[in-house]
Design a protein around this motif. Structure first.
Motif, PDB file in Angstrom:
ATOM      1  N   TYR A 223       0.832  -1.210   0.000  1.00  0.00           N
ATOM      2  CA  TYR A 223       0.000   0.000   0.000  1.00  0.00           C
ATOM      3  C   TYR A 223       0.865   1.259   0.000  1.00  0.00           C
ATOM      4  O   TYR A 223       0.631   2.191  -0.785  1.00  0.00           O
ATOM      5  CB  TYR A 223      -0.911  -0.016   1.224  1.00  0.00           C
ATOM      6  CG  TYR A 223      -1.949   1.089   1.226  1.00  0.00           C
ATOM      7  CD1 TYR A 223      -3.237   0.850   0.751  1.00  0.00           C
ATOM      8  CD2 TYR A 223      -1.642   2.359   1.693  1.00  0.00           C
ATOM      9  CE1 TYR A 223      -4.191   1.855   0.745  1.00  0.00           C
ATOM     10  CE2 TYR A 223      -2.594   3.368   1.687  1.00  0.00           C
ATOM     11  CZ  TYR A 223      -3.863   3.114   1.219  1.00  0.00           C
ATOM     12  OH  TYR A 223      -4.814   4.116   1.203  1.00  0.00           O
ATOM     13  N   LYS A 226       2.532   1.653  -3.469  1.00  0.00           N
ATOM     14  CA  LYS A 226       1.640   1.963  -4.589  1.00  0.00           C
ATOM     15  C   LYS A 226       0.911   3.290  -4.425  1.00  0.00           C
ATOM     16  O   LYS A 226       0.661   3.993  -5.410  1.00  0.00           O
ATOM     17  CB  LYS A 226       0.604   0.845  -4.751  1.00  0.00           C
ATOM     18  CG  LYS A 226       1.186  -0.528  -5.051  1.00  0.00           C
ATOM     19  CD  LYS A 226       1.771  -0.616  -6.438  1.00  0.00           C
ATOM     20  CE  LYS A 226       2.202  -2.032  -6.771  1.00  0.00           C
ATOM     21  NZ  LYS A 226       2.808  -2.132  -8.127  1.00  0.00           N
ATOM     22  N   VAL A 227       0.543   3.618  -3.186  1.00  0.00           N
ATOM     23  CA  VAL A 227      -0.323   4.769  -2.957  1.00  0.00           C
ATOM     24  C   VAL A 227       0.440   5.985  -2.433  1.00  0.00           C
ATOM     25  O   VAL A 227       0.176   7.118  -2.845  1.00  0.00           O
ATOM     26  CB  VAL A 227      -1.467   4.403  -1.985  1.00  0.00           C
ATOM     27  CG1 VAL A 227      -2.350   5.611  -1.683  1.00  0.00           C
ATOM     28  CG2 VAL A 227      -2.298   3.260  -2.556  1.00  0.00           C
ATOM     29  N   ARG A 284      -1.307  10.173   1.438  1.00  0.00           N
ATOM     30  CA  ARG A 284      -0.601  10.368   0.181  1.00  0.00           C
ATOM     31  C   ARG A 284       0.877  10.629   0.421  1.00  0.00           C
ATOM     32  O   ARG A 284       1.620  10.940  -0.504  1.00  0.00           O
ATOM     33  CB  ARG A 284      -1.236  11.522  -0.606  1.00  0.00           C
ATOM     34  CG  ARG A 284      -2.677  11.265  -1.035  1.00  0.00           C
ATOM     35  CD  ARG A 284      -2.796  10.030  -1.929  1.00  0.00           C
ATOM     36  NE  ARG A 284      -4.199   9.758  -2.296  1.00  0.00           N
ATOM     37  CZ  ARG A 284      -4.996   8.944  -1.647  1.00  0.00           C
ATOM     38  NH1 ARG A 284      -4.551   8.289  -0.563  1.00  0.00           N
ATOM     39  NH2 ARG A 284      -6.238   8.756  -2.044  1.00  0.00           N
ATOM     40  N   ALA A 344      -8.729  -4.578  -3.820  1.00  0.00           N
ATOM     41  CA  ALA A 344      -7.796  -3.600  -4.389  1.00  0.00           C
ATOM     42  C   ALA A 344      -7.720  -3.747  -5.907  1.00  0.00           C
ATOM     43  O   ALA A 344      -7.655  -2.752  -6.636  1.00  0.00           O
ATOM     44  CB  ALA A 344      -6.413  -3.777  -3.771  1.00  0.00           C
ATOM     45  N   PHE A 347     -11.187  -2.489  -7.395  1.00  0.00           N
ATOM     46  CA  PHE A 347     -11.472  -1.062  -7.198  1.00  0.00           C
ATOM     47  C   PHE A 347     -10.157  -0.280  -7.070  1.00  0.00           C
ATOM     48  O   PHE A 347      -9.650   0.253  -8.030  1.00  0.00           O
ATOM     49  CB  PHE A 347     -12.369  -0.875  -5.968  1.00  0.00           C
ATOM     50  CG  PHE A 347     -13.686  -1.569  -6.082  1.00  0.00           C
ATOM     51  CD1 PHE A 347     -14.740  -1.002  -6.794  1.00  0.00           C
ATOM     52  CD2 PHE A 347     -13.889  -2.798  -5.485  1.00  0.00           C
ATOM     53  CE1 PHE A 347     -15.952  -1.644  -6.911  1.00  0.00           C
ATOM     54  CE2 PHE A 347     -15.106  -3.462  -5.591  1.00  0.00           C
ATOM     55  CZ  PHE A 347     -16.143  -2.882  -6.310  1.00  0.00           C
ATOM     56  N   SER A 348      -9.623  -0.238  -5.855  1.00  0.00           N
ATOM     57  CA  SER A 348      -8.362   0.466  -5.611  1.00  0.00           C
ATOM     58  C   SER A 348      -7.866   0.078  -4.224  1.00  0.00           C
ATOM     59  O   SER A 348      -8.612  -0.486  -3.411  1.00  0.00           O
ATOM     60  CB  SER A 348      -8.545   1.985  -5.685  1.00  0.00           C
ATOM     61  OG  SER A 348      -9.368   2.430  -4.613  1.00  0.00           O
ATOM     62  N   TYR A 349      -6.595   0.402  -3.931  1.00  0.00           N
ATOM     63  CA  TYR A 349      -6.060   0.129  -2.593  1.00  0.00           C
ATOM     64  C   TYR A 349      -6.784   0.945  -1.521  1.00  0.00           C
ATOM     65  O   TYR A 349      -7.127   0.407  -0.455  1.00  0.00           O
ATOM     66  CB  TYR A 349      -4.558   0.403  -2.567  1.00  0.00           C
ATOM     67  CG  TYR A 349      -3.750  -0.652  -3.290  1.00  0.00           C
ATOM     68  CD1 TYR A 349      -3.503  -1.895  -2.708  1.00  0.00           C
ATOM     69  CD2 TYR A 349      -3.234  -0.422  -4.564  1.00  0.00           C
ATOM     70  CE1 TYR A 349      -2.777  -2.872  -3.365  1.00  0.00           C
ATOM     71  CE2 TYR A 349      -2.510  -1.389  -5.239  1.00  0.00           C
ATOM     72  CZ  TYR A 349      -2.280  -2.612  -4.636  1.00  0.00           C
ATOM     73  OH  TYR A 349      -1.558  -3.577  -5.304  1.00  0.00           O
TER      74      TYR A 349
END
Length: 398
Positions: A223, A226-227, A284, A344, A347-349
């Motif tokens: 996570y 990637k994010v 972020r 994930a 959709f998304s993490y």
């Protein structure tokens, strides 16, 4: 060595076996030439073995006594540690991993039941601290394993040496465990009986906590990479920080149990975990994400110890109660990483950890199931704030 020190050593040794093995999975994968599918199947075997073994654990403890069962199963698990690295081919690895899971799950049940019997004798909470020592043992052994892997030490030599050392430590600790005996007329654990409503309710709390724990441990580094654009070193450190926060919270939580009770403690933990989940979802930057995972670790740390304690106090046979909720938490830990990955991917993490945040929020709703019950066979203390079950049956058992 006191009874408390002996059971503490047992938990630390159990954690050290788990931490040691985890560091050498890549070596086993490379040596046997396993692809992702075969490796995934091999890593599924311990959970299958644990599911098979747990229902038998409480019957074994009832027959031979908790001390004897704990000593024997801990020794067996230490010895089995070396088997996966010795497997000459994948066909040999699968039964070795199954046996690894059987001994792990059975030992987990009997040592927790034995610890909770001691907790009743002491009339104060010790179970959370014991789980904290499990984390400490796992982290320490994992650190040694990482050093061995970086130094290129053959895993057969590493695991064999550690297995012997931990076997010796486990035998020494086992000799000092208090000699609990089955009370005359005590009911024998049932065979593969469905859990009752109380155990299912307690297990639901454990399911939520273990789901978040398993998902965070497996996906935190990915996570953050990637994010939150974390580097490899910082991302890898997130697991250590997460586990360290869990360990520290568990080591400190026993004092809080006596002051505020298990329900309030777990509810507060659930609120902290929700805050951590929100920070993760909105992160972020690497440090916001790491802070979020740290708070998740703090928040879910007390769930499993308190769930085990509540289950042991609910059933007439403590081992049967522990086995029931342990099976549920193992199921949660088994499914959490996969469900998180599927979410994930679909959709998304952040969406996956939004789901996890909603799950840990359920801890605050369901925590009432951990309230000690008066008048039940294994039960509890007279009020929520009481630290441990203090029934005449628990206190009087030798």
């Amino acid at each position: 060595m006191s009874n408390r020190s002996a059971i503490s050593a047992v938990f630390a040794v159990h954690g050290a076996v788990a931490g040691t093995f985890a560091t050498r999975v890549p070596w086993i994968e490379h040596r046997l030439g396993l692809g992702p599918t075969l490796l995934g199947l091999a890593l599924l075997c311990p959970s299958i073995g644990a599911f098979a073994g747990m229902p038998m654990a409480s019957r074994l403890a009832h027959r031979v006594g908790g001390r004897t069962a704990t000593r024997g199963l801990l020794a067996a698990w230490c010895a089995v540690l070396a088997l996966p690295a010795l497997a000459p081919a994948p066909g040999w690895l699968f039964p070795a991993m199954l046996l690894f899971g059987v001994t792990s799950g059975m030992c987990d049940v009997v040592m927790n039941a034995h610890a909770l019997t001691l907790e009743r004798r002491l009339r104060r909470s010790i179970i959370s601290g014991l789980h904290g020592l499990w984390c400490v043992g796992s982290l320490a052994a994992g650190g040694v394993g990482i050093l061995a892997a970086h130094a290129g030490v053959d895993a057969r030599l590493h695991l064999g040496t550690v297995a012997l050392a931990l076997l010796g430590a486990g035998v020494l600790a086992g000799r000092q465990l208090f000699p609990d005996r089955v009370a005359p007329g005590a009911p024998a654990p049932r065979r593969f009986a469905l859990p009752g409503r109380a155990i299912l309710a307690i297990g639901a709390v454990g399911f939520c906590g273990t789901f978040a724990e398993g998902a965070s441990a497996d996906w935190a580094a990915v996570y953050l990479t990637k994010v939150a654009d974390a580097g490899p070193g910082l991302a890898a450190a997130s697991f250590t920080i997460f586990m360290s926060c869990m360990a520290a919270t568990r080591l400190a939580a026993d004092r809080l149990v006596g002051r505020i009770g298990p329900v309030t403690l777990v509810r507060c933990g659930g609120a902290v975990a929700v805050l951590g989940g929100v920070l993760v979802v909105t992160a972020r930057t690497p440090w916001q994400g790491i802070t979020g995972f740290a708070l998740l670790g703090v928040g879910v740390a007390t769930v499993v110890p308190m769930v085990f304690a509540a289950a042991a106090a609910t059933e007439a046979n403590a081992g049967e109660g522990v086995a029931g909720v342990a099976t549920i938490t193992y199921l949660s830990g088994l499914t959490a990483p996969a469900v998180t990955g599927w979410t994930a991917g679909a959709f998304s993490y952040p969406a996956a950890f939004t789901m996890i945040t909603c799950i840990v929020a359920m801890i605050t709703v369901t925590a009432g199931a951990l309230r000690p019950r008066t008048g039940t066979a294994g039960a509890g203390a007279p009020s929520e704030a009481a630290s441990v079950p203090a029934s005449s049956q628990g206190a009087g058992r030798p």
